[in-house]
Design a protein around this motif. Structure first.
Motif, short mmCIF file in Angstrom:
data_model
loop_
_atom_site.label_atom_id
_atom_site.label_comp_id
_atom_site.label_asym_id
_atom_site.label_seq_id
_atom_site.Cartn_x
_atom_site.Cartn_y
_atom_site.Cartn_z
N ALA A 1 52.26 50.28 40.71
CA ALA A 1 51.09 50.79 40.98
C ALA A 1 50.73 52.16 40.20
O ALA A 1 49.66 52.51 39.74
N GLU A 2 51.90 53.18 40.41
CA GLU A 2 51.69 54.31 39.72
C GLU A 2 51.74 54.48 38.28
O GLU A 2 50.95 55.10 37.59
N VAL A 3 52.63 53.53 37.76
CA VAL A 3 52.61 53.65 36.36
C VAL A 3 51.59 53.11 35.73
O VAL A 3 51.42 53.15 34.43
N ASP B 1 46.27 54.48 44.12
CA ASP B 1 45.47 54.24 45.22
C ASP B 1 45.08 52.87 45.49
O ASP B 1 44.56 52.55 46.66
N LYS B 2 45.49 51.98 44.66
CA LYS B 2 45.13 50.72 44.95
C LYS B 2 46.44 49.64 45.03
O LYS B 2 46.16 48.46 44.81
N ILE C 1 46.70 45.95 44.90
CA ILE C 1 47.58 45.08 43.76
C ILE C 1 48.84 44.04 44.62
O ILE C 1 48.99 42.94 44.37
N CYS C 2 49.12 44.64 45.84
CA CYS C 2 50.05 43.84 46.47
C CYS C 2 49.46 42.62 47.07
O CYS C 2 49.97 41.45 47.00
N THR C 3 48.33 42.27 47.37
CA THR C 3 47.53 41.37 48.04
C THR C 3 47.45 40.34 46.83
O THR C 3 47.53 38.97 46.89
N GLU D 1 41.68 38.32 40.26
CA GLU D 1 41.51 38.98 41.37
C GLU D 1 41.81 40.35 41.38
O GLU D 1 40.91 41.27 42.08
N LEU D 2 42.58 40.82 40.63
CA LEU D 2 42.91 42.42 40.42
C LEU D 2 41.56 43.02 39.86
O LEU D 2 41.01 43.99 40.35
N LYS D 3 40.90 42.29 38.99
CA LYS D 3 39.67 42.94 38.23
C LYS D 3 38.65 43.20 39.52
O LYS D 3 37.82 43.98 39.46
N GLU D 4 38.46 41.99 40.29
CA GLU D 4 37.41 41.98 41.37
C GLU D 4 37.78 43.00 42.44
O GLU D 4 36.88 43.74 43.06
#
Length: 265
Positions: A97-99, A104-105, A109-111, A127-130
């Protein structure tokens, strides 16, 4: 106001807090009880099912993670079920997520990526876009969807990616140590580093596990991970634990499908 028991780990954390003056740490326990989920019933997924839990709390040693893998190996060896123990670390997911510029998401991302093997890469990206990730960040995630090679090869690749991510490097260090302990324990089951493994429960903070039966069309039959401050919600801070859970009904279904029940009883 009322609810059915969702899992056994949160009640266990409450028990530890209530009885902290009476128990010795690290505290190990196993527990088998029915739990309930608001799932739509289907093969291997039931609204009520038995969960069989093993936990160690009050120790940060990665030997505990390796011991849980050893227990898992012995269980499924005795059943005759060939399994793959998939492992990851939440700190590696934090590093990803950091790179990609979306630290903060992490939960979003995990979900999403936890569904990769169920809905595929294209749907995960949708889904990531949503969930608010930009196209650039999703593009940067592309290499992580097709990470291949041996565990060591994957770790070497991640070393290069996490060169500026302290939390990512910490996750790699923990995975390496855990795998080294597991190797010394002569675990027979295949152990696979899967960097898209996220597990849905947000209380995990370190190692995460998922066990899948080979040659069977069913989801995971076991899963778990490390939780650093689950007792904090009940007032006891900084009490690290790690646990794993086995789904009794799913194991039954796998034994049935592979015809592994004894016939001479």
């Amino acid at each position: 106001e009322k609810g059915l028991r969702y899992d056994l780990t949160v009640p266990f954390a409450r028990y530890v807090v209530q009885h902290q003056a009476e128990i010795s740490f690290p505290f190990k326990r196993y527990q088998m009880q029915p739990v309930w989920r608001a799932d739509r019933p289907q093969k291997g997924r039931y609204r009520e099912f038995y969960q069989c839990d093993v936990d160690v709390i009050g120790s940060t040693s990665l030997l505990n993670e390796a011991e849980l893998m050893q227990i898992t190996d012995e269980i499924f060896q005795s059943f005759g079920i060939p399994v793959v123990i998939k492992v990851n670390n939440r700190k590696i997911l934090s590093g990803i997520a950091e790179v990609v510029g979306e630290a903060d998401k992490l939960t979003d991302i995990c979900t999403a990526i936890d569904k990769l093997d169920k809905i595929g890469k294209e749907k995960v990206c949708e889904e990531l876009k949503e969930r608010g990730l930009g196209c650039e960040a999703i593009g940067k995630m592309d290499p992580f969807f097709c990470f291949c090679g041996s565990n060591e090869e994957k770790l070497v690749q991640l070393d290069k990616i996490f060169v500026n991510s302290e939390i990512g490097q910490k996750g790699l260090s923990e995975i390496r140590q855990m795998l080294a302990y597991a190797e010394q324990m002569d675990i027979k089951a295949e152990i696979e580093l899967d960097i898209t493994l996220a597990r849905g429960l947000n209380y995990y903070t370190g190692a995460i596990f998922e066990v899948k039966a080979q040659n069977v069309s069913i989801g995971s039959i076991s899963g778990g991970g490390r939780y650093d401050d689950l007792t904090g919600i009940f007032g006891l801070k900084n009490m690290s634990g790690v646990g794993i859970s086995y789904g009794a009904e799913r194991i039954y279904d796998v034994l049935n499908e592979l015809n592994l029940f004894p016939t001479n009883i």
